[in-house]
Design an enzyme around this catalytic site. Structure first.
Site, PDB file in Angstrom:
ATOM      1  CB  CYS A 249       1.062   1.285   5.553  1.00  0.00           C
ATOM      2  SG  CYS A 249       2.410   0.501   4.652  1.00  0.00           S
TER       3      CYS A 249
ATOM      4  CD  GLU B  98      -0.310  -1.662   2.939  1.00  0.00           C
ATOM      5  OE1 GLU B  98       0.229  -2.447   2.141  1.00  0.00           O
ATOM      6  OE2 GLU B  98      -0.727  -2.001   4.062  1.00  0.00           O
TER       7      GLU B  98
HETATM    8  N1  THU Z   1       2.763  -6.281   4.085  1.00  0.00           N
HETATM    9  C1  THU Z   1       2.208  -5.430   3.166  1.00  0.00           C
HETATM   10  O1  THU Z   1       2.737  -5.232   2.079  1.00  0.00           O
HETATM   11  N2  THU Z   1       1.058  -4.812   3.506  1.00  0.00           N
HETATM   12  C2  THU Z   1       0.345  -5.058   4.632  1.00  0.00           C
HETATM   13  O2  THU Z   1      -0.711  -4.463   4.830  1.00  0.00           O
HETATM   14  C3  THU Z   1       0.854  -6.008   5.623  1.00  0.00           C
HETATM   15  C4  THU Z   1       2.221  -6.495   5.405  1.00  0.00           C
HETATM   16  C5  THU Z   1       3.965  -7.013   3.697  1.00  0.00           C
HETATM   17  C6  THU Z   1       5.249  -6.504   4.268  1.00  0.00           C
HETATM   18  C7  THU Z   1       6.093  -7.765   4.237  1.00  0.00           C
HETATM   19  O3  THU Z   1       6.659  -7.903   2.942  1.00  0.00           O
HETATM   20  C8  THU Z   1       5.130  -8.888   4.450  1.00  0.00           C
HETATM   21  O4  THU Z   1       3.853  -8.367   4.122  1.00  0.00           O
HETATM   22  C9  THU Z   1       5.127  -9.475   5.839  1.00  0.00           C
HETATM   23  O5  THU Z   1       4.884  -8.511   6.790  1.00  0.00           O
END
Ligand code: THU
Length: 140
Positions: free
Chosen positions: A93, A58
Site C-alpha cells: 500500500c 487504503e
Molecule cells: N489491512 C488494511 O486494509 N489496511 C492496513 O493498513 C493494514 C491491514 C487489512 C488487510 C487484511 O484484510 C487485514 O487488514 C489483516 O491484515
C-alpha cells in the site's frame, strides 16, 4: 489551501471500516482519502479465501478515487476497529499510495481509538522513492 480536518477524516475512515469484508482476519479497516477538490473518497478492506488476494482499505480508496477521475490527494486516514494500537499501511500500500501522492502528503492511522493515532507523511513511510524524484524534475 483548505485546512485538513484530521478528526473528520478519521471519523470517515471509521465509518468506512463498518463496510469491511474481513471474515478471515476480523480486522475491520477503513480508509478516507481527501482529494484536492475537497471530496473524501472512502473504502474498506476486502478479503478473499485465497488470503493473498486481499485488498487493503487504503489501496481500495486510491483505486476508487482514480476511477472517479481524481488524481490529486491531500491526505489519507486509515482506521482499524479491531486493534488497540495504530495500524500502519503495509508495504504494498505504501508503494501504491506513493504513485499518486507527494512525499509531503499527510497520512494518519489509528486503531479503534482515533485519538491514539500516528500522524506522518507518505515520504516518511516510503522514503527514497524514485518516482517522487522524477516528479521533482530531477531527471528531466
Ligand atoms: N489491512 C488494511 O486494509 N489496511 C492496513 O493498513 C493494514 C491491514 C487489512 C488487510 C487484511 O484484510 C487485514 O487488514 C489483516 O491484515
Amino acid at each position: 489551501m483548505t485546512e485538513i480536518n484530521i478528526e473528520k477524516l478519521m471519523l470517515e475512515a471509521k465509518s468506512a471500516s463498518e463496510l469491511s469484508y474481513s471474515p478471515y482476519s476480523h480486522f475491520t479497516v477503513g480508509a478516507a482519502l481527501l482529494c484536492s477538490d475537497g471530496e473524501i473518497v472512502t473504502a474498506a478492506n476486502v478479503e478473499n479465501r485465497s488470503y493473498g488476494l486481499t485488498i487493503c482499505a487504503e489501496r481500495s480508496a486510491i483505486v476508487k478515487a482514480i476511477s472517479m477521475g481524481k488524481r490529486d490527494f491531500k491526505a489519507l486516514a486509515i482506521y482499524c476497529g479491531r486493534a488497540d494500537y495504530p495500524v500502519s499501511p503495509c508495504g504494498a500500500c505504501r508503494q501504491v499510495i506513493s504513485e499518486f501522492a507527494e512525499n509531503a502528503m499527510p497520512l494518519y492511522f489509528s486503531g479503534s481509538d482515533i485519538s491514539n493515532r500516528v500522524e506522518t507523511t507518505i515520504g516518511e513511510l516510503f522514503p527514497f522513492d524514485a518516482l517522487d524524484e522524477m516528479k521533482d524534475g530531477k531527471y528531466e
